[in-house]
Motif scaffolding. Structure first.
Motif, mmCIF file in Angstrom:
data_model
loop_
_atom_site.group_PDB
_atom_site.id
_atom_site.type_symbol
_atom_site.label_atom_id
_atom_site.label_comp_id
_atom_site.label_asym_id
_atom_site.label_seq_id
_atom_site.Cartn_x
_atom_site.Cartn_y
_atom_site.Cartn_z
ATOM 1 N N ARG A 74 7.492 -12.912 1.295
ATOM 2 C CA ARG A 74 7.290 -11.552 1.810
ATOM 3 C C ARG A 74 7.313 -11.520 3.331
ATOM 4 N N ALA A 75 6.821 -12.578 3.985
ATOM 5 C CA ALA A 75 6.796 -12.615 5.449
ATOM 6 C C ALA A 75 8.197 -12.653 6.039
ATOM 7 N N ASN A 76 9.134 -13.157 5.298
ATOM 8 C CA ASN A 76 10.482 -13.325 5.835
ATOM 9 C C ASN A 76 11.480 -12.288 5.348
ATOM 10 N N ARG A 107 6.623 8.583 3.754
ATOM 11 C CA ARG A 107 5.324 7.980 3.398
ATOM 12 C C ARG A 107 4.978 8.311 1.947
ATOM 13 N N HIS A 108 5.173 9.563 1.563
ATOM 14 C CA HIS A 108 4.874 9.979 0.187
ATOM 15 C C HIS A 108 5.742 9.205 -0.812
ATOM 16 N N ILE A 109 7.028 9.073 -0.511
ATOM 17 C CA ILE A 109 7.948 8.355 -1.397
ATOM 18 C C ILE A 109 7.500 6.912 -1.571
ATOM 19 N N LEU A 110 7.200 6.254 -0.449
ATOM 20 C CA LEU A 110 6.866 4.830 -0.489
ATOM 21 C C LEU A 110 5.527 4.544 -1.157
ATOM 22 N N THR A 111 4.606 5.507 -1.123
ATOM 23 C CA THR A 111 3.283 5.271 -1.715
ATOM 24 C C THR A 111 3.126 5.892 -3.098
ATOM 25 N N SER A 112 4.137 6.644 -3.542
ATOM 26 C CA SER A 112 3.979 7.364 -4.807
ATOM 27 C C SER A 112 5.016 7.032 -5.875
ATOM 28 N N GLN A 149 1.091 0.021 -0.458
ATOM 29 C CA GLN A 149 -0.221 0.395 0.059
ATOM 30 C C GLN A 149 -0.045 1.135 1.381
ATOM 31 N N GLN A 150 -0.994 1.983 1.739
ATOM 32 C CA GLN A 150 -0.933 2.718 3.004
ATOM 33 C C GLN A 150 -0.749 1.767 4.191
ATOM 34 N N GLU A 151 -1.446 0.613 4.140
ATOM 35 C CA GLU A 151 -1.364 -0.357 5.237
ATOM 36 C C GLU A 151 0.054 -0.909 5.387
ATOM 37 N N GLU A 152 0.734 -1.139 4.252
ATOM 38 C CA GLU A 152 2.110 -1.632 4.299
ATOM 39 C C GLU A 152 3.041 -0.599 4.918
ATOM 40 N N VAL A 153 2.838 0.668 4.564
ATOM 41 C CA VAL A 153 3.656 1.741 5.123
ATOM 42 C C VAL A 153 3.346 1.905 6.611
ATOM 43 N N GLU A 184 2.470 -0.401 8.674
ATOM 44 C CA GLU A 184 3.146 -1.492 9.367
ATOM 45 C C GLU A 184 4.647 -1.216 9.505
ATOM 46 N N MET A 185 5.268 -0.751 8.418
ATOM 47 C CA MET A 185 6.692 -0.409 8.480
ATOM 48 C C MET A 185 6.951 0.670 9.529
ATOM 49 N N PHE A 186 6.104 1.695 9.522
ATOM 50 C CA PHE A 186 6.283 2.793 10.468
ATOM 51 C C PHE A 186 6.116 2.295 11.905
ATOM 52 N N ARG A 187 5.128 1.428 12.137
ATOM 53 C CA ARG A 187 4.934 0.874 13.493
ATOM 54 C C ARG A 187 6.177 0.124 13.939
ATOM 55 N N GLU A 188 6.691 -0.734 13.056
ATOM 56 C CA GLU A 188 7.871 -1.529 13.398
ATOM 57 C C GLU A 188 9.087 -0.652 13.671
ATOM 58 N N ALA A 189 9.190 0.463 12.939
ATOM 59 C CA ALA A 189 10.343 1.339 13.089
ATOM 60 C C ALA A 189 10.109 2.448 14.111
ATOM 61 N N GLY A 190 8.884 2.553 14.645
ATOM 62 C CA GLY A 190 8.576 3.597 15.614
ATOM 63 C C GLY A 190 8.585 4.988 15.007
ATOM 64 N N ILE A 191 8.055 5.114 13.798
ATOM 65 C CA ILE A 191 8.054 6.394 13.078
ATOM 66 C C ILE A 191 6.630 6.924 12.993
ATOM 67 N N THR A 192 6.471 8.228 13.147
ATOM 68 C CA THR A 192 5.206 8.892 12.840
ATOM 69 C C THR A 192 5.454 9.838 11.671
ATOM 70 N N ASN A 193 4.383 10.363 11.099
ATOM 71 C CA ASN A 193 4.525 11.283 9.966
ATOM 72 C C ASN A 193 5.281 12.549 10.354
ATOM 73 N N ASN A 194 5.212 12.932 11.632
ATOM 74 C CA ASN A 194 5.853 14.169 12.069
ATOM 75 C C ASN A 194 7.308 13.988 12.465
#
Length: 146
Positions: A35-37, A103-108, A114-118, A120-130
């Motif tokens: 998973r790390a790679n 976020r809804h798609i990935l968690t539902s 998990q919210q934490e996984e999403v 992390e993905m959002f941080r790496e991609a520079g995405i916010t909910n808005n």
């Protein structure tokens, strides 16, 4: 190992060295190293690539590289499928979806993250909910980790 460039080989070696015990990866350490790679992999994809025996007895570095190569080749074919799945949620057919919708798609749906996984993905991609997110760039980012 010819399928990995030198930077990727270094990354694999670093992960292996960090997570292996007595020169082998097994059980939770093996799954964590994979998973790390890799990109977001389902448990089914990982289990298909790693036999139960491999999880129990562990794999050496060559076995780890072989598993990562198998997962890499399997997932390259899936990028188009991921893009196509995101397109279903692209209401304006402009290549963008709302961050909150992603976020809804990935968690539902499907194998729920998990919210934490999403986060992390959002941080790496520079995405916010808005944000409106270019989902092709997002899948490029996910699959570039292979």
């Amino acid at each position: 190992m010819a399928q990995f460039d030198s930077k990727s080989q270094e990354g694999l070696q670093d992960i292996f060295n960090t997570m292996s015990e007595n020169g082998r990866l097994s059980g939770p350490n093996l799954l964590a190293a994979i998973r790390a790679n890799g990109p977001a992999l389902t448990n089914a994809e990982i289990e298909k690539a790693v036999s139960k025996e491999g999880q129990a007895q562990g794999v050496d570095y060559a076995g780890f590289v072989q598993i990562m190569g198998l997962l890499q080749s399997n997932n390259k074919n899936d990028k188009a499928s991921v893009d196509e799945a995101f397109k279903v949620f692209d209401k304006d057919d402009d290549g963008f979806i709302q961050g909150s919708e992603l976020r809804h798609i990935l968690t539902s749906l499907g194998e729920k993250l998990q919210q934490e996984e999403v986060d992390e993905m959002f941080r790496e991609a520079g995405i916010t909910n808005n944000d409106m997110m270019d989902y092709k760039k997002f899948t490029d980012m996910l699959f570039s980790q292979q």
